[in-house]
Scaffold this active site. Structure first.
Site, mmCIF file in Angstrom:
data_model
loop_
_atom_site.group_PDB
_atom_site.id
_atom_site.type_symbol
_atom_site.label_atom_id
_atom_site.label_comp_id
_atom_site.label_asym_id
_atom_site.label_seq_id
_atom_site.Cartn_x
_atom_site.Cartn_y
_atom_site.Cartn_z
ATOM 1 N N GLU A 44 9.754 -5.642 -4.531
ATOM 2 C CA GLU A 44 9.450 -6.844 -3.681
ATOM 3 C C GLU A 44 9.425 -8.100 -4.449
ATOM 4 O O GLU A 44 8.572 -7.914 -5.468
ATOM 5 C CB GLU A 44 8.082 -6.215 -3.047
ATOM 6 C CG GLU A 44 7.230 -7.511 -2.257
ATOM 7 C CD GLU A 44 6.096 -6.978 -1.880
ATOM 8 O OE1 GLU A 44 5.120 -7.957 -1.637
ATOM 9 O OE2 GLU A 44 5.493 -5.946 -2.258
ATOM 10 N N THR A 76 4.637 -11.360 1.142
ATOM 11 C CA THR A 76 3.817 -12.352 1.408
ATOM 12 C C THR A 76 4.284 -13.039 2.569
ATOM 13 O O THR A 76 4.401 -14.239 2.799
ATOM 14 C CB THR A 76 3.558 -13.400 0.210
ATOM 15 O OG1 THR A 76 3.523 -12.460 -0.998
ATOM 16 C CG2 THR A 76 2.325 -14.132 0.555
ATOM 17 N N LYS A 136 0.855 -0.828 4.271
ATOM 18 C CA LYS A 136 0.274 -1.242 3.054
ATOM 19 C C LYS A 136 -1.169 -1.263 2.851
ATOM 20 O O LYS A 136 -1.562 -2.374 3.928
ATOM 21 C CB LYS A 136 0.943 -2.839 2.560
ATOM 22 C CG LYS A 136 0.419 -3.565 1.498
ATOM 23 C CD LYS A 136 1.140 -4.877 1.175
ATOM 24 C CE LYS A 136 0.222 -5.783 0.423
ATOM 25 N NZ LYS A 136 0.859 -7.151 0.295
#
Length: 220
Positions: A44, A76, A136
């Site tokens: 990521e 993000t 997450k």
């Protein structure tokens, strides 16, 4: 196999998801290569600076040329415009600090993995009802393994991964796995700003390999 399941399988196989950002393009690429060298096949890259998009474009180029079996995701992601932009650039999966319904709708329709950050049962339910399979837990340092233990039976069909506050120690990682997570997200505890600043890529490789071996041992 659809791309959502493929991305999930790759992340779960390695049991961890390294995540990082560096404003320097060359350092971003060097870290990616270091992770690849020790067996990481899903990374990521976080969109946390103005350089993120241009860096990501170059990383995709290098990945395609030298690491074709590496999944390169973007983190993000906070709105649909960001998701659309990185989708066009070829991001393999998307991760958010929170649940963004329109991003979920867009990516699930494209058969692309979307893993939103959630920290309450209400958020997890909303994500599950939108078709999300991979959650997450964020921020992990605030929620803690006890939170995961408390909700695991309520969400038997979801996959959980904590990010934030997961240490590289056996105790930290083992506690999370015992609580019911399927992988751990690892950022600055694994790839620190100092290590990137000094170009200590051998350190990244050594530490990542150690954590991969540790996870394999824990899951036996």
């Amino acid at each position: 196999m659809n791309t959502i399941q493929n991305s999930i399988d790759v992340i779960l196989k390695q049991g961890m998801l390294p995540l990082y950002f560096n404003a320097d393009e060359s350092k971003s690429i060097a870290v990616l290569k270091s992770l690849y060298n020790v067996g990481i096949r899903a990374v990521e890259y976080t969109s946390r600076g103005p350089e993120a998009l241009s860096n990501f474009k170059k990383m995709i180029e290098v990945r395609n040329a030298e690491m074709p079996d590496m999944l390169l995701g973007i983190g993000t992601i906070k709105n649909l415009a960001q998701a659309e932009t990185y989708y066009l650039e070829g991001a393999d999966f998307f991760i958010s600090p929170g649940f963004v319904p329109e991003v979920a709708s867009f990516l699930i329709a494209k058969e692309v993995l979307y893993a939103p950050g959630c920290m309450t049962p209400t958020e997890i339910i909303a994500a599950e009802n939108a078709g999300v399979k991979f959650i997450k837990l964020f921020p992990g340092n605030i929620l803690g393994p006890d939170f995961m233990s408390g909700i695991r039976d309520i969400f038997p069909d979801l996959i959980f991964m904590p990010t934030g506050g997961v240490d590289t120690t056996r105790q930290s990682i083992e506690t999370w796995f015992n609580a019911g997570v399927s992988a751990v997200g690892m950022g600055s505890k694994l790839i620190s700003k100092e290590v990137m600043e000094y170009g200590a890529y051998e350190t990244i490789e050594k530490e990542t390999k150690r954590v991969l071996d540790l996870i394999e041992t824990i899951r036996k």
